[in-house]
Motif scaffolding. Structure first.
Motif, PDB file in Angstrom:
ATOM      1  N   VAL A  28       0.812  -1.209   0.000  1.00  0.00           N
ATOM      2  CA  VAL A  28       0.000   0.000   0.000  1.00  0.00           C
ATOM      3  C   VAL A  28       0.850   1.265   0.000  1.00  0.00           C
ATOM      4  CG1 VAL A  28      -0.200   0.252   2.515  1.00  0.00           C
ATOM      5  CG2 VAL A  28      -2.070   1.005   1.048  1.00  0.00           C
ATOM      6  N   SER A  29       2.133   1.154   0.333  1.00  0.00           N
ATOM      7  CA  SER A  29       3.000   2.334   0.388  1.00  0.00           C
ATOM      8  C   SER A  29       3.447   2.805  -0.990  1.00  0.00           C
ATOM      9  CB  SER A  29       4.228   2.055   1.258  1.00  0.00           C
ATOM     10  OG  SER A  29       5.116   1.151   0.609  1.00  0.00           O
ATOM     11  N   ALA A  30       3.302   1.998  -2.029  1.00  0.00           N
ATOM     12  CA  ALA A  30       3.706   2.403  -3.373  1.00  0.00           C
ATOM     13  C   ALA A  30       2.769   3.483  -3.888  1.00  0.00           C
ATOM     14  CB  ALA A  30       3.699   1.200  -4.306  1.00  0.00           C
ATOM     15  N   SER A  31       3.340   4.588  -4.364  1.00  0.00           N
ATOM     16  CA  SER A  31       2.501   5.697  -4.791  1.00  0.00           C
ATOM     17  C   SER A  31       3.218   6.489  -5.875  1.00  0.00           C
ATOM     18  CB  SER A  31       2.171   6.592  -3.594  1.00  0.00           C
ATOM     19  OG  SER A  31       1.161   7.513  -3.927  1.00  0.00           O
ATOM     20  N   VAL A  32       2.607   7.621  -6.247  1.00  0.00           N
ATOM     21  CA  VAL A  32       3.203   8.538  -7.203  1.00  0.00           C
ATOM     22  C   VAL A  32       3.153   9.948  -6.635  1.00  0.00           C
ATOM     23  CG1 VAL A  32       2.692   7.151  -9.249  1.00  0.00           C
ATOM     24  CG2 VAL A  32       1.008   8.814  -8.423  1.00  0.00           C
ATOM     25  N   ALA A  91       6.914   7.414  -5.762  1.00  0.00           N
ATOM     26  CA  ALA A  91       6.828   8.010  -4.432  1.00  0.00           C
ATOM     27  C   ALA A  91       6.432   6.932  -3.426  1.00  0.00           C
ATOM     28  CB  ALA A  91       5.806   9.152  -4.409  1.00  0.00           C
ATOM     29  N   ILE A  92       6.639   7.248  -2.160  1.00  0.00           N
ATOM     30  CA  ILE A  92       6.289   6.327  -1.075  1.00  0.00           C
ATOM     31  C   ILE A  92       5.324   7.018  -0.118  1.00  0.00           C
ATOM     32  CG2 ILE A  92       7.158   5.010   0.909  1.00  0.00           C
ATOM     33  CD1 ILE A  92       9.771   4.655  -0.544  1.00  0.00           C
ATOM     34  N   ASP A  93       4.292   6.301   0.262  1.00  0.00           N
ATOM     35  CA  ASP A  93       3.348   6.774   1.285  1.00  0.00           C
ATOM     36  C   ASP A  93       3.689   6.039   2.588  1.00  0.00           C
ATOM     37  OD1 ASP A  93       1.202   7.468   2.880  1.00  0.00           O
ATOM     38  OD2 ASP A  93      -0.224   7.434   1.214  1.00  0.00           O
ATOM     39  N   VAL A  94       4.595   6.629   3.356  1.00  0.00           N
ATOM     40  CA  VAL A  94       5.044   5.988   4.587  1.00  0.00           C
ATOM     41  C   VAL A  94       3.891   5.871   5.581  1.00  0.00           C
ATOM     42  CG1 VAL A  94       6.691   6.060   6.495  1.00  0.00           C
ATOM     43  CG2 VAL A  94       7.392   6.826   4.228  1.00  0.00           C
ATOM     44  N   GLY A  95       3.077   6.922   5.678  1.00  0.00           N
ATOM     45  CA  GLY A  95       1.959   6.890   6.598  1.00  0.00           C
ATOM     46  C   GLY A  95       1.011   5.745   6.304  1.00  0.00           C
ATOM     47  N   ALA A  96       0.704   5.516   5.030  1.00  0.00           N
ATOM     48  CA  ALA A  96      -0.194   4.418   4.661  1.00  0.00           C
ATOM     49  C   ALA A  96       0.414   3.076   5.041  1.00  0.00           C
ATOM     50  CB  ALA A  96      -0.495   4.468   3.165  1.00  0.00           C
ATOM     51  N   GLY A  97       1.727   2.937   4.839  1.00  0.00           N
ATOM     52  CA  GLY A  97       2.390   1.698   5.223  1.00  0.00           C
ATOM     53  C   GLY A  97       2.324   1.450   6.714  1.00  0.00           C
ATOM     54  N   VAL A  98       2.534   2.497   7.502  1.00  0.00           N
ATOM     55  CA  VAL A  98       2.472   2.389   8.955  1.00  0.00           C
ATOM     56  C   VAL A  98       1.060   2.025   9.412  1.00  0.00           C
ATOM     57  CG1 VAL A  98       2.564   3.748  11.083  1.00  0.00           C
ATOM     58  CG2 VAL A  98       4.450   3.861   9.437  1.00  0.00           C
ATOM     59  N   VAL A  99       0.060   2.689   8.842  1.00  0.00           N
ATOM     60  CA  VAL A  99      -1.321   2.389   9.212  1.00  0.00           C
ATOM     61  C   VAL A  99      -1.667   0.946   8.861  1.00  0.00           C
ATOM     62  CG1 VAL A  99      -3.734   2.928   8.684  1.00  0.00           C
ATOM     63  CG2 VAL A  99      -2.117   4.776   9.142  1.00  0.00           C
TER      64      VAL A  99
END
Length: 248
Positions: free
Chosen positions: A181-185, A192-200
């Motif tokens: 889920v952390s893979a993003s643009v 880009a990386i969504d660190v918050g989404a990965g943590v959640v």
């Protein structure tokens, strides 16, 4: 001084909790040091930072010595505060002492505050990209449960959003191998990386009830952001237990 703040008093045999995320306003500094910077390692005046930390402690009804800071390493070490004096080298810290407050410092990374109001534990966790990939949040949950926590709740504070966290494609792919889920643009369509989404995702998978506060550190001028400003201050996530006997 506060981006968000909340207090829940003890009730029905469970502990209360007080938590907050600071912002960059209301500090003691002037000139380049203006703001509510709480980090000693970013080139700010130590006198200013100490005065800001005293102010934070007073907001929680504590002395400065009762704020428990970490020497954050971008790793996965989780410490227990009992008997520890001074900052501990770790990215997670756990306490069941209502006489102290735990502090995590950030300027784009994800601040995570944890509480089990039944067993009486709180924790503060620093989760940047290396910590998310390495599993600092699962390590903190494992330690809490080893100590006896079961009904864990989390508040996840603001961090740099995926739109603003452009990285090389190989770095994004490595993070996605751990947390898809952390893979993003980014805003411009680059990796880009969504660190918050990965943590959640890690918290939810760990059976934790999560509140994720909105806000991007790079986009919000009320918060410190290393990505936006380079050398900059640090804001804090703070959490403290409230024992039943502390409330009349």
């Amino acid at each position: 001084m506060f981006y968000a703040r909340e207090r829940s008093d003890p009730a029905g045999g469970v502990y209360g909790v007080e938590w907050s995320f600071t912002d960059r306003w209301g500090g003691s500094g002037r000139g380049r040091s203006v703001g509510f910077n709480l980090g000693l390692h970013v080139g700010d005046s130590s006198d200013v930072v100490e005065a800001n930390r005293h102010g934070l402690a007073r907001e929680f009804g504590l002395r400065l010595q009762a704020l428990r800071f970490m020497n954050q390493q971008h790793g996965c070490e989780v410490a227990v505060s009992a008997g520890v004096k001074g900052p501990v080298a770790a990215d997670g810290i756990i306490s069941r002492d209502a006489g102290e407050a735990l502090v995590v410092l950030v300027a784009d990374c994800v601040p995570v505050l944890l509480v089990d109001r039944t067993a009486g534990y709180v924790a503060a966790v620093h989760a940047g990209r290396p910590g998310m990939v390495g599993g600092v949040v699962p390590a903190a949950l494992a330690k809490l449960r080893e100590l006896g926590a079961q009904e864990v709740e989390a508040v996840v504070g603001p961090s740099v959003c995926a739109r603003c966290y452009e990285v090389p494609a190989a770095m994004r792919d490595s993070a996605a191998d751990i947390e898809p889920v952390s893979a993003s643009v980014s805003w411009t369509g680059t990796p880009a990386i969504d660190v918050g989404a990965g943590v959640v995702a890690q918290l939810v998978r760990g059976g934790v009830a999560v509140r994720w506060l909105p806000g991007c550190t790079r986009e919000d001028p009320n918060l410190y952001s290393y990505r936006r400003d380079g050398q900059t201050g640090r804001f804090a996530g703070v959490v403290r237990l409230i024992a039943p006997e502390q409330v009349a």
